[in-house]
Motif scaffolding. Structure first.
Motif, PDB file in Angstrom:
ATOM      1  N   LEU A  15     -48.611 -13.519 -23.999  1.00  0.00           N
ATOM      2  CA  LEU A  15     -48.399 -13.285 -25.280  1.00  0.00           C
ATOM      3  C   LEU A  15     -49.443 -14.149 -25.794  1.00  0.00           C
ATOM      4  CD1 LEU A  15     -44.543 -14.640 -24.965  1.00  0.00           C
ATOM      5  CD2 LEU A  15     -45.373 -12.282 -25.445  1.00  0.00           C
ATOM      6  N   PRO A  16     -49.867 -13.512 -27.097  1.00  0.00           N
ATOM      7  CA  PRO A  16     -50.660 -14.124 -27.739  1.00  0.00           C
ATOM      8  C   PRO A  16     -50.489 -15.504 -28.452  1.00  0.00           C
ATOM      9  CG  PRO A  16     -49.971 -12.077 -28.853  1.00  0.00           C
ATOM     10  CD  PRO A  16     -49.179 -12.498 -27.729  1.00  0.00           C
ATOM     11  N   PRO A  17     -51.548 -16.195 -28.794  1.00  0.00           N
ATOM     12  CA  PRO A  17     -51.596 -17.651 -29.180  1.00  0.00           C
ATOM     13  C   PRO A  17     -50.588 -17.596 -30.662  1.00  0.00           C
ATOM     14  CG  PRO A  17     -53.644 -17.363 -28.616  1.00  0.00           C
ATOM     15  CD  PRO A  17     -52.987 -16.025 -28.717  1.00  0.00           C
ATOM     16  N   ILE A  18     -49.949 -18.731 -30.882  1.00  0.00           N
ATOM     17  CA  ILE A  18     -49.146 -18.945 -31.952  1.00  0.00           C
ATOM     18  C   ILE A  18     -49.807 -18.523 -33.381  1.00  0.00           C
ATOM     19  CG2 ILE A  18     -47.861 -20.652 -33.423  1.00  0.00           C
ATOM     20  CD1 ILE A  18     -47.098 -22.015 -30.760  1.00  0.00           C
ATOM     21  N   ALA A  19     -50.960 -19.140 -33.504  1.00  0.00           N
ATOM     22  CA  ALA A  19     -51.880 -18.714 -34.531  1.00  0.00           C
ATOM     23  C   ALA A  19     -52.109 -17.371 -34.656  1.00  0.00           C
ATOM     24  CB  ALA A  19     -53.306 -19.464 -34.457  1.00  0.00           C
ATOM     25  N   ASP A  20     -52.402 -16.480 -33.674  1.00  0.00           N
ATOM     26  CA  ASP A  20     -52.694 -15.321 -33.734  1.00  0.00           C
ATOM     27  C   ASP A  20     -51.404 -14.637 -34.332  1.00  0.00           C
ATOM     28  OD1 ASP A  20     -55.170 -15.694 -32.929  1.00  0.00           O
ATOM     29  OD2 ASP A  20     -55.193 -14.812 -30.833  1.00  0.00           O
ATOM     30  N   LEU A  21     -50.339 -14.819 -33.734  1.00  0.00           N
ATOM     31  CA  LEU A  21     -48.991 -14.162 -34.153  1.00  0.00           C
ATOM     32  C   LEU A  21     -48.774 -14.340 -35.755  1.00  0.00           C
ATOM     33  CD1 LEU A  21     -46.708 -14.774 -31.066  1.00  0.00           C
ATOM     34  CD2 LEU A  21     -47.472 -12.826 -32.040  1.00  0.00           C
ATOM     35  N   ILE A  57     -45.753 -17.799 -45.649  1.00  0.00           N
ATOM     36  CA  ILE A  57     -44.968 -17.080 -44.504  1.00  0.00           C
ATOM     37  C   ILE A  57     -43.516 -17.689 -44.747  1.00  0.00           C
ATOM     38  CG2 ILE A  57     -45.354 -18.644 -42.752  1.00  0.00           C
ATOM     39  CD1 ILE A  57     -45.412 -15.955 -40.788  1.00  0.00           C
ATOM     40  N   SER A  58     -42.524 -16.787 -44.224  1.00  0.00           N
ATOM     41  CA  SER A  58     -41.060 -17.487 -44.319  1.00  0.00           C
ATOM     42  C   SER A  58     -40.688 -18.171 -43.255  1.00  0.00           C
ATOM     43  CB  SER A  58     -40.216 -16.121 -44.489  1.00  0.00           C
ATOM     44  OG  SER A  58     -39.987 -15.363 -43.373  1.00  0.00           O
ATOM     45  N   ILE A  59     -39.804 -19.118 -43.289  1.00  0.00           N
ATOM     46  CA  ILE A  59     -39.340 -19.824 -42.212  1.00  0.00           C
ATOM     47  C   ILE A  59     -38.628 -19.012 -41.114  1.00  0.00           C
ATOM     48  CG2 ILE A  59     -37.098 -20.491 -43.186  1.00  0.00           C
ATOM     49  CD1 ILE A  59     -39.209 -22.878 -41.230  1.00  0.00           C
ATOM     50  N   GLU A  60     -38.010 -17.699 -41.691  1.00  0.00           N
ATOM     51  CA  GLU A  60     -37.449 -16.810 -40.643  1.00  0.00           C
ATOM     52  C   GLU A  60     -38.467 -16.165 -39.827  1.00  0.00           C
ATOM     53  OE1 GLU A  60     -34.386 -14.844 -39.062  1.00  0.00           O
ATOM     54  OE2 GLU A  60     -34.036 -16.206 -40.459  1.00  0.00           O
ATOM     55  N   LYS A  61     -39.524 -15.784 -40.209  1.00  0.00           N
ATOM     56  CA  LYS A  61     -40.687 -15.398 -39.521  1.00  0.00           C
ATOM     57  C   LYS A  61     -41.193 -16.233 -38.509  1.00  0.00           C
ATOM     58  CE  LYS A  61     -42.751 -11.349 -39.068  1.00  0.00           C
ATOM     59  NZ  LYS A  61     -42.191  -9.961 -38.709  1.00  0.00           N
ATOM     60  N   LEU A  62     -41.311 -17.512 -39.026  1.00  0.00           N
ATOM     61  CA  LEU A  62     -41.905 -18.311 -37.945  1.00  0.00           C
ATOM     62  C   LEU A  62     -40.766 -18.806 -36.836  1.00  0.00           C
ATOM     63  CD1 LEU A  62     -43.477 -21.052 -40.512  1.00  0.00           C
ATOM     64  CD2 LEU A  62     -44.678 -19.464 -38.963  1.00  0.00           C
ATOM     65  N   ALA A  63     -39.283 -18.728 -37.159  1.00  0.00           N
ATOM     66  CA  ALA A  63     -38.284 -18.881 -36.275  1.00  0.00           C
ATOM     67  C   ALA A  63     -38.384 -17.714 -35.284  1.00  0.00           C
ATOM     68  CB  ALA A  63     -37.015 -18.780 -36.699  1.00  0.00           C
ATOM     69  N   GLU A  64     -38.820 -16.580 -35.682  1.00  0.00           N
ATOM     70  CA  GLU A  64     -38.833 -15.407 -34.764  1.00  0.00           C
ATOM     71  C   GLU A  64     -40.184 -15.375 -33.668  1.00  0.00           C
ATOM     72  OE1 GLU A  64     -38.604 -10.915 -35.800  1.00  0.00           O
ATOM     73  OE2 GLU A  64     -40.621 -11.230 -36.199  1.00  0.00           O
ATOM     74  N   ILE A  65     -41.207 -16.179 -34.267  1.00  0.00           N
ATOM     75  CA  ILE A  65     -42.262 -16.556 -33.415  1.00  0.00           C
ATOM     76  C   ILE A  65     -42.007 -17.603 -32.382  1.00  0.00           C
ATOM     77  CG2 ILE A  65     -44.481 -17.458 -33.447  1.00  0.00           C
ATOM     78  CD1 ILE A  65     -45.040 -15.826 -36.160  1.00  0.00           C
ATOM     79  N   ALA A  66     -41.264 -18.305 -32.673  1.00  0.00           N
ATOM     80  CA  ALA A  66     -40.763 -19.366 -31.892  1.00  0.00           C
ATOM     81  C   ALA A  66     -39.831 -18.742 -30.790  1.00  0.00           C
ATOM     82  CB  ALA A  66     -40.086 -20.424 -32.639  1.00  0.00           C
ATOM     83  N   TYR A  67     -39.306 -17.938 -31.049  1.00  0.00           N
ATOM     84  CA  TYR A  67     -38.161 -17.085 -30.153  1.00  0.00           C
ATOM     85  C   TYR A  67     -39.246 -16.181 -29.246  1.00  0.00           C
ATOM     86  CZ  TYR A  67     -35.313 -13.160 -28.820  1.00  0.00           C
ATOM     87  OH  TYR A  67     -34.654 -12.249 -28.176  1.00  0.00           O
ATOM     88  N   SER A  99     -52.686 -25.998 -39.720  1.00  0.00           N
ATOM     89  CA  SER A  99     -54.190 -25.715 -39.048  1.00  0.00           C
ATOM     90  C   SER A  99     -54.771 -24.438 -39.846  1.00  0.00           C
ATOM     91  CB  SER A  99     -54.259 -26.073 -37.656  1.00  0.00           C
ATOM     92  OG  SER A  99     -53.690 -24.974 -37.101  1.00  0.00           O
ATOM     93  N   ILE A 100     -54.097 -23.534 -39.944  1.00  0.00           N
ATOM     94  CA  ILE A 100     -54.735 -22.005 -40.216  1.00  0.00           C
ATOM     95  C   ILE A 100     -54.666 -21.912 -41.635  1.00  0.00           C
ATOM     96  CG2 ILE A 100     -54.797 -21.242 -37.958  1.00  0.00           C
ATOM     97  CD1 ILE A 100     -52.379 -19.629 -38.597  1.00  0.00           C
ATOM     98  N   GLY A 101     -54.232 -22.723 -42.595  1.00  0.00           N
ATOM     99  CA  GLY A 101     -54.145 -22.623 -43.899  1.00  0.00           C
ATOM    100  C   GLY A 101     -53.110 -21.916 -44.387  1.00  0.00           C
ATOM    101  N   VAL A 102     -51.812 -22.030 -43.862  1.00  0.00           N
ATOM    102  CA  VAL A 102     -50.554 -21.238 -44.046  1.00  0.00           C
ATOM    103  C   VAL A 102     -49.535 -21.949 -44.908  1.00  0.00           C
ATOM    104  CG1 VAL A 102     -48.710 -19.535 -43.412  1.00  0.00           C
ATOM    105  CG2 VAL A 102     -51.290 -19.387 -42.567  1.00  0.00           C
ATOM    106  N   THR A 103     -49.038 -21.684 -46.042  1.00  0.00           N
ATOM    107  CA  THR A 103     -47.840 -22.396 -46.320  1.00  0.00           C
ATOM    108  C   THR A 103     -46.626 -21.536 -45.924  1.00  0.00           C
ATOM    109  OG1 THR A 103     -48.042 -21.009 -48.419  1.00  0.00           O
ATOM    110  CG2 THR A 103     -49.019 -23.138 -48.533  1.00  0.00           C
ATOM    111  N   ILE A 104     -45.313 -22.188 -46.091  1.00  0.00           N
ATOM    112  CA  ILE A 104     -44.049 -21.899 -45.632  1.00  0.00           C
ATOM    113  C   ILE A 104     -43.095 -21.803 -46.660  1.00  0.00           C
ATOM    114  CG2 ILE A 104     -42.092 -22.069 -43.930  1.00  0.00           C
ATOM    115  CD1 ILE A 104     -44.464 -23.867 -42.374  1.00  0.00           C
TER     116      ILE A 104
END
Length: 172
Positions: free
Chosen positions: A71-77, A99-109, A133-138
């Motif tokens: 899988l790609p790194p978290i930051a890439d996703l 980004i939404s918390i839901e999308k981040l949960a999907e990435i964690a999944y 670390s990559i300049g993204v708000t949630i």
């Protein structure tokens, strides 16, 4: 017990063709291998990923197999989810997206096995931490604030949803 490791490249969720057919020489059920690869990579197609390297470990005695997508790194996703190519060069000062918390949960999944967390909440924390670390708000908030809200139970419904999915799949 002889183990063989075969690496192939597939389109996410669309494994097939010569790459997978070559596995028949090892005596495994190619249909089952294809099904497992597609199940584990299908969600990556939502992130615009065209090719995924997949490692298939085959037990030559029992013909059992284990599929492990690289899988790609978290930051890439996260950046793919935002439609960006690169992160911020000054993460705290320069924001590249929200980004939404839901999308981040999907990435964690997606990254669950690699994160090696004891529970989904901790896995989600790792993904949230990458946002800073990559300049993204949630949801329009600083990731530090979201981590505090996560600890206070604000996102328990999202955590429960993905924990249930992981349990259903036998991954938790």
């Amino acid at each position: 017990m002889a183990k063989r490791v075969v690496k192939i490249t597939v389109a996410p969720g669309k494994a097939g063709g010569p790459a997978v057919q070559q596995l028949s020489q090892y005596g495994v059920d190619v249909g089952k291998v294809t099904e497992e690869i597609n199940k584990k990579t299908k969600i990556l197609a939502n992130y615009g990923i065209n090719n995924v390297f997949v490692e298939i470990e085959i037990d030559e005695d029992t013909k059992n197999f284990d599929v492990k997508p690289e899988l790609p790194p978290i930051a890439d996703l996260i950046m793919k989810a935002l439609g960006k190519d690169t992160g911020s060069h000054q993460a705290v000062k320069e924001l590249i997206g929200d980004i939404s918390i839901e999308k981040l949960a999907e990435i964690a999944y997606i990254k669950w096995e690699e994160l090696r967390s004891r529970n989904f909440k901790n896995a989600l924390k790792q993904v949230i931490s990458a946002c800073r670390s990559i300049g993204v708000t949630i949801n329009g908030k600083d990731p530090k604030q979201v981590l505090k809200e996560l600890d206070s139970g604000s996102y328990n419904n999202v955590i429960t949803k993905y924990e249930e999915l992981l349990k259903q799949e036998g991954r938790l």
